[in-house]
Design a protein around this motif. Structure first.
Motif, PDB file in Angstrom:
ATOM      1  N   GLN A  90       0.825  -1.206   0.000  1.00  0.00           N
ATOM      2  CA  GLN A  90       0.000   0.000   0.000  1.00  0.00           C
ATOM      3  C   GLN A  90       0.861   1.258   0.000  1.00  0.00           C
ATOM      4  O   GLN A  90       0.498   2.267  -0.611  1.00  0.00           O
ATOM      5  CB  GLN A  90      -0.910   0.012   1.224  1.00  0.00           C
ATOM      6  N   ALA A  91       2.003   1.189   0.673  1.00  0.00           N
ATOM      7  CA  ALA A  91       2.870   2.358   0.762  1.00  0.00           C
ATOM      8  C   ALA A  91       3.574   2.645  -0.563  1.00  0.00           C
ATOM      9  O   ALA A  91       3.844   3.806  -0.896  1.00  0.00           O
ATOM     10  CB  ALA A  91       3.909   2.158   1.867  1.00  0.00           C
ATOM     11  N   GLU A  92       3.879   1.589  -1.316  1.00  0.00           N
ATOM     12  CA  GLU A  92       4.568   1.781  -2.596  1.00  0.00           C
ATOM     13  C   GLU A  92       3.580   2.016  -3.727  1.00  0.00           C
ATOM     14  O   GLU A  92       3.559   3.066  -4.350  1.00  0.00           O
ATOM     15  CB  GLU A  92       5.426   0.557  -2.928  1.00  0.00           C
ATOM     16  N   ILE A  93       2.757   1.014  -3.993  1.00  0.00           N
ATOM     17  CA  ILE A  93       1.869   1.127  -5.143  1.00  0.00           C
ATOM     18  C   ILE A  93       0.756   2.138  -4.852  1.00  0.00           C
ATOM     19  O   ILE A  93       0.263   2.804  -5.764  1.00  0.00           O
ATOM     20  CB  ILE A  93       1.303  -0.258  -5.508  1.00  0.00           C
ATOM     21  N   GLY A  94       0.384   2.268  -3.580  1.00  0.00           N
ATOM     22  CA  GLY A  94      -0.619   3.267  -3.234  1.00  0.00           C
ATOM     23  C   GLY A  94      -0.108   4.671  -3.497  1.00  0.00           C
ATOM     24  O   GLY A  94      -0.812   5.522  -4.060  1.00  0.00           O
ATOM     25  N   SER A  95       1.134   4.913  -3.119  1.00  0.00           N
ATOM     26  CA  SER A  95       1.718   6.235  -3.356  1.00  0.00           C
ATOM     27  C   SER A  95       1.863   6.508  -4.844  1.00  0.00           C
ATOM     28  O   SER A  95       1.545   7.601  -5.331  1.00  0.00           O
ATOM     29  CB  SER A  95       3.089   6.331  -2.666  1.00  0.00           C
ATOM     30  N   ILE A  97      -5.455   0.736   0.654  1.00  0.00           N
ATOM     31  CA  ILE A  97      -5.147   0.505   2.076  1.00  0.00           C
ATOM     32  C   ILE A  97      -5.273  -0.981   2.417  1.00  0.00           C
ATOM     33  O   ILE A  97      -6.249  -1.630   2.072  1.00  0.00           O
ATOM     34  CB  ILE A  97      -6.069   1.354   2.975  1.00  0.00           C
ATOM     35  N   GLY A  98      -4.244  -1.486   3.059  1.00  0.00           N
ATOM     36  CA  GLY A  98      -4.230  -2.879   3.494  1.00  0.00           C
ATOM     37  C   GLY A  98      -3.487  -3.813   2.550  1.00  0.00           C
ATOM     38  O   GLY A  98      -3.319  -4.992   2.868  1.00  0.00           O
ATOM     39  N   LEU A  99      -3.038  -3.310   1.420  1.00  0.00           N
ATOM     40  CA  LEU A  99      -2.371  -4.174   0.440  1.00  0.00           C
ATOM     41  C   LEU A  99      -0.986  -4.576   0.968  1.00  0.00           C
ATOM     42  O   LEU A  99      -0.163  -3.728   1.292  1.00  0.00           O
ATOM     43  CB  LEU A  99      -2.233  -3.435  -0.888  1.00  0.00           C
ATOM     44  N   VAL A 100      -0.758  -5.886   1.024  1.00  0.00           N
ATOM     45  CA  VAL A 100       0.493  -6.380   1.613  1.00  0.00           C
ATOM     46  C   VAL A 100       1.589  -6.473   0.551  1.00  0.00           C
ATOM     47  O   VAL A 100       1.338  -6.447  -0.643  1.00  0.00           O
ATOM     48  CB  VAL A 100       0.275  -7.769   2.245  1.00  0.00           C
ATOM     49  N   CYS A 101       2.823  -6.592   1.019  1.00  0.00           N
ATOM     50  CA  CYS A 101       3.987  -6.721   0.136  1.00  0.00           C
ATOM     51  C   CYS A 101       4.561  -8.128   0.339  1.00  0.00           C
ATOM     52  O   CYS A 101       5.175  -8.405   1.369  1.00  0.00           O
ATOM     53  CB  CYS A 101       5.021  -5.647   0.480  1.00  0.00           C
TER      54      CYS A 101
END
Length: 281
Positions: free
Chosen positions: A159-164, A196-200
Motif C-alpha cells: 500500500q505504501a509503494e503502489i498506493g503512493s 489501504i491494506g495491500l500487503v507486500c
C-alpha cells in the motif's frame, strides 16, 4: 507540503508545487522542469525497451508479459486499457531485467506513473512537453505523502509503494486532462484509500511476482481515480486523513507481510520452490 495545501492552491496545482519546492530548496524552475523532461524521456525509453523485449528476468518469473499483451489482439476493444497495462508492465519488466528505469517513487512501483500518464497521453496524442507540469504535481503529491508516512513496502506494505505511485499518477492524469487542484488531490486520495491494506509479499523477495502485474492493475486504478475526480466525485475522507489512515494500517501490518518474503504469495509451494531454486537448494 500537505495534500490540503495542494488542494487549496490556485489551479494548476503543479505551478504551486513548483513554486513551493523552488522556494524551499533554492532551485530554479527551469532546472526542475528540465529534470522532469529527462525523467519523462527515461520513462519512455524504458517503456519502449520493455514492449520490445521478451527476455526473461534472472529468476525466469517475468519478462514476456508486456510484449505478450502489446502484441495480442485487443479482444476487449479497449486500447487505452491495454496501453496503460502494457506500458506499466514494460517498465517493471525492465526493472526485473536490471534495465534503467525511473523509481517513482520506488523501483517496485516504477511502472504505475508511466503506465497511466504516458499511456493516457499517447492514447490522446498529447505531447511529452505537456507532461512536464503534471509530473511536477506527481512529485509534489509523493512529497506530501512521504511527509506523513513511509513509501517503502518494507516499512508499510505494498500500500505504501503502489498506493503512493497510484496517487501520484492519478493526480498527474487529472491535471493533464484539465482538472482543478481540488480534483487532482481528490483523485490522489481516492487512489490511495483504495489501496489501504495491500500487503507486500514478493516471491523470493524479488520485485517480480506479483509486482509486475500489480503495476498494470494500479496504473489502471490511477486512471480510474482520475476519471472519477474529473466527474467531480470526491473522497469522503479528507485527503490528508487518508494518508494518516494508511500510515496507521502500515504500522499495524505484521512483519511477514512487509517485503520479507515470509508471508502471502512468497510462502506458497510455488513461491517457496522459486526461492529454493534461486538459493541453489
Amino acid at each position: 507540503m500537505t495534500l490540503d495545501e495542494i488542494l487549496n492552491a490556485p489551479s494548476p496545482a503543479s505551478q504551486w508545487v513548483l513554486d513551493s519546492d523552488c522556494a524551499e530548496n533554492g532551485l530554479s524552475p527551469a532546472i526542475v522542469k528540465e529534470a522532469m523532461r529527462s525523467r519523462i524521456a527515461e520513462m519512455r525509453d524504458s517503456v519502449e525497451r520493455g514492449l520490445a523485449s521478451a527476455a526473461p528476468s534472472i529468476t525466469g518469473m517475468v519478462g514476456w508479459n508486456a510484449k505478450g499483451l502489446w502484441d495480442a489482439p485487443d479482444v476487449l476493444q479497449a486500447p487505452l486499457l491495454r496501453r496503460v497495462q502494457a506500458y506499466a508492465m514494460a517498465v517493471n519488466e525492465e526493472n526485473a531485467r536490471m534495465g534503467r528505469i525511473v523509481a517513482a517513487p520506488t523501483a517496485g512501483s516504477a511502472g504505475t506513473i508511466p503506465g497511466a500518464l504516458l499511456g493516457v497521453a499517447d492514447h490522446l496524442k498529447i505531447s511529452d512537453d505537456d507532461l512536464v507540469m503534471p509530473m511536477v504535481l506527481a512529485a509534489g503529491v509523493g512529497k506530501a505523502i512521504s511527509k506523513q508516512m513511509f513509501i517503502s513496502g518494507a516499512a508499510g506494505g505494498c500500500q505504501a509503494e503502489i498506493g503512493s505511485s497510484a496517487a501520484m499518477a492519478a493526480a498527474a492524469v487529472t491535471e493533464l486532462l484539465g482538472g482543478s487542484s481540488r480534483a487532482c488531490v481528490h483523485a490522489a486520495a481516492m487512489a490511495l484509500m483504495n489501496t489501504i491494506g495491500l500487503v507486500c509479499d514478493p516471491v523470493g523477495g524479488y520485485v517480480e511476482v506479483p509486482c509486475v502485474s500489480r503495476n498494470a492493475f494500479f496504473a489502471v486504478h490511477a486512471v480510474s481515480s482520475a476519471q472519477l475526480a474529473l466527474s467531480n466525485l470526491e473522497s469522503f475522507i479528507p485527503p490528508d486523513e487518508v494518508i494518516s489512515a494508511m500510515a496507521q494500517v502500515g504500522r499495524m501490518m505484521p512483519l511477514e507481510l512487509r517485503e520479507t518474503a515470509e508471508g502471502g504469495l512468497a510462502q506458497t509451494p510455488t513461491g517457496l520452490a522459486v526461492t529454493a531454486r534461486m538459493e541453489g537448494k
